[in-house]
Design a protein around this motif. Structure first.
Motif, PDB file in Angstrom:
ATOM      1  N   VAL A  12       0.834  -1.203   0.000  1.00  0.00           N
ATOM      2  CA  VAL A  12       0.000   0.000   0.000  1.00  0.00           C
ATOM      3  C   VAL A  12       0.871   1.255   0.000  1.00  0.00           C
ATOM      4  O   VAL A  12       0.647   2.176  -0.789  1.00  0.00           O
ATOM      5  N   ARG A  13       1.868   1.299   0.868  1.00  0.00           N
ATOM      6  CA  ARG A  13       2.749   2.468   0.946  1.00  0.00           C
ATOM      7  C   ARG A  13       3.514   2.675  -0.368  1.00  0.00           C
ATOM      8  O   ARG A  13       3.649   3.806  -0.835  1.00  0.00           O
ATOM      9  N   THR A  14       4.002   1.594  -0.950  1.00  0.00           N
ATOM     10  CA  THR A  14       4.730   1.706  -2.220  1.00  0.00           C
ATOM     11  C   THR A  14       3.802   2.222  -3.315  1.00  0.00           C
ATOM     12  O   THR A  14       4.181   3.091  -4.110  1.00  0.00           O
ATOM     13  N   HIS A  15       2.581   1.726  -3.344  1.00  0.00           N
ATOM     14  CA  HIS A  15       1.611   2.188  -4.347  1.00  0.00           C
ATOM     15  C   HIS A  15       1.319   3.685  -4.170  1.00  0.00           C
ATOM     16  O   HIS A  15       1.262   4.432  -5.156  1.00  0.00           O
ATOM     17  N   LEU A  16       1.147   4.122  -2.929  1.00  0.00           N
ATOM     18  CA  LEU A  16       0.886   5.545  -2.676  1.00  0.00           C
ATOM     19  C   LEU A  16       2.064   6.415  -3.103  1.00  0.00           C
ATOM     20  O   LEU A  16       1.876   7.474  -3.706  1.00  0.00           O
ATOM     21  N   ILE A  17       3.276   5.967  -2.812  1.00  0.00           N
ATOM     22  CA  ILE A  17       4.478   6.720  -3.210  1.00  0.00           C
ATOM     23  C   ILE A  17       4.561   6.800  -4.737  1.00  0.00           C
ATOM     24  O   ILE A  17       4.835   7.863  -5.302  1.00  0.00           O
ATOM     25  N   GLU A  18       4.333   5.675  -5.405  1.00  0.00           N
ATOM     26  CA  GLU A  18       4.400   5.665  -6.873  1.00  0.00           C
ATOM     27  C   GLU A  18       3.303   6.533  -7.492  1.00  0.00           C
ATOM     28  O   GLU A  18       3.539   7.208  -8.491  1.00  0.00           O
ATOM     29  N   THR A  19       2.119   6.528  -6.893  1.00  0.00           N
ATOM     30  CA  THR A  19       1.021   7.358  -7.387  1.00  0.00           C
ATOM     31  C   THR A  19       1.359   8.843  -7.249  1.00  0.00           C
ATOM     32  O   THR A  19       1.053   9.650  -8.126  1.00  0.00           O
ATOM     33  N   ALA A  20       2.003   9.189  -6.152  1.00  0.00           N
ATOM     34  CA  ALA A  20       2.348  10.589  -5.883  1.00  0.00           C
ATOM     35  C   ALA A  20       3.723  10.971  -6.420  1.00  0.00           C
ATOM     36  O   ALA A  20       4.182  12.094  -6.202  1.00  0.00           O
ATOM     37  N   ARG A  21       4.362  10.068  -7.122  1.00  0.00           N
ATOM     38  CA  ARG A  21       5.725  10.319  -7.597  1.00  0.00           C
ATOM     39  C   ARG A  21       5.896  11.647  -8.349  1.00  0.00           C
ATOM     40  O   ARG A  21       6.848  12.379  -8.082  1.00  0.00           O
ATOM     41  N   PRO A  22       4.983  12.008  -9.267  1.00  0.00           N
ATOM     42  CA  PRO A  22       5.158  13.302  -9.957  1.00  0.00           C
ATOM     43  C   PRO A  22       5.193  14.485  -8.986  1.00  0.00           C
ATOM     44  O   PRO A  22       5.978  15.412  -9.161  1.00  0.00           O
ATOM     45  N   LEU A  23       4.354  14.449  -7.947  1.00  0.00           N
ATOM     46  CA  LEU A  23       4.355  15.520  -6.944  1.00  0.00           C
ATOM     47  C   LEU A  23       5.667  15.556  -6.166  1.00  0.00           C
ATOM     48  O   LEU A  23       6.228  16.630  -5.918  1.00  0.00           O
ATOM     49  N   LEU A  24       6.145  14.378  -5.775  1.00  0.00           N
ATOM     50  CA  LEU A  24       7.401  14.294  -5.031  1.00  0.00           C
ATOM     51  C   LEU A  24       8.569  14.776  -5.880  1.00  0.00           C
ATOM     52  O   LEU A  24       9.425  15.522  -5.411  1.00  0.00           O
ATOM     53  N   GLU A  25       8.596  14.347  -7.139  1.00  0.00           N
ATOM     54  CA  GLU A  25       9.676  14.764  -8.033  1.00  0.00           C
ATOM     55  C   GLU A  25       9.671  16.277  -8.240  1.00  0.00           C
ATOM     56  O   GLU A  25      10.730  16.907  -8.266  1.00  0.00           O
ATOM     57  N   ALA A  26       8.481  16.864  -8.365  1.00  0.00           N
ATOM     58  CA  ALA A  26       8.383  18.315  -8.539  1.00  0.00           C
ATOM     59  C   ALA A  26       8.889  19.044  -7.294  1.00  0.00           C
ATOM     60  O   ALA A  26       9.605  20.051  -7.395  1.00  0.00           O
ATOM     61  N   MET A  27       8.542  18.525  -6.121  1.00  0.00           N
ATOM     62  CA  MET A  27       9.000  19.125  -4.865  1.00  0.00           C
ATOM     63  C   MET A  27      10.516  19.043  -4.747  1.00  0.00           C
ATOM     64  O   MET A  27      11.181  20.014  -4.378  1.00  0.00           O
ATOM     65  N   ILE A  28      11.084  17.885  -5.103  1.00  0.00           N
ATOM     66  CA  ILE A  28      12.538  17.700  -5.045  1.00  0.00           C
ATOM     67  C   ILE A  28      13.223  18.624  -6.049  1.00  0.00           C
ATOM     68  O   ILE A  28      14.231  19.262  -5.738  1.00  0.00           O
ATOM     69  N   GLN A  29      12.675  18.713  -7.258  1.00  0.00           N
ATOM     70  CA  GLN A  29      13.295  19.564  -8.277  1.00  0.00           C
ATOM     71  C   GLN A  29      13.237  21.036  -7.871  1.00  0.00           C
ATOM     72  O   GLN A  29      14.196  21.777  -8.080  1.00  0.00           O
TER      73      GLN A  29
END
Length: 126
Positions: free
Chosen positions: A70-87
């Motif tokens: 479940v946690r991995t799925h949530l992270i992968e689903t939100a990956r574009p948001l996380l990548e934008a925050m990191i960038q």
């Protein structure tokens, strides 16, 4: 240009906000370490009451595996948001993302490989 500490603090703030919005609660403690082009984020105390109950009531392997899925799925689903925050925080794009969580300690680790070493200024006052 930000200092390395300012970059790490911005990422801590962004990850904490992500945990609150997507997982329902923020971490008890969070630390970010920028090592070259490697970004390591360690979150402690991230399991919700429901996740803790799930892990305790199912067999250890089944509870652990279900929670990690479940946690991995949530992270992968939100990956574009996380990548934008990191960038935004580092001015470098994300090459890869790795994630794991411990159901025993409630510790979560998120690791990003960046396209380049983020530029930062020296944080000392002269």
């Amino acid at each position: 240009m930000k200092t390395q500490g300012e970059i790490e603090a911005a990422i801590c703030e962004g990850m904490s906000r992500f945990e609150q919005e997507f997982m329902g609660r923020g971490p008890k403690d969070i630390h970010t370490h920028l090592i070259g082009n490697l970004l390591v984020i360690r979150l402690q105390g991230v399991l919700t009451a429901a996740e803790q109950h799930l892990v305790k009531t199912l067999t250890p392997e089944k509870g652990r595996d279900l929670l990690k899925q479940v946690r991995t799925h949530l992270i992968e689903t939100a990956r574009p948001l996380l990548e934008a925050m990191i960038q935004e925080a580092t001015a470098a794009s994300v090459v890869s993302l790795h994630h794991d969580i411990s159901t025993l300690t409630g510790e979560e680790v998120v690791l990003f490989t960046l396209s380049e070493v983020p530029q930062s200024r020296d944080g000392t006052n002269k």
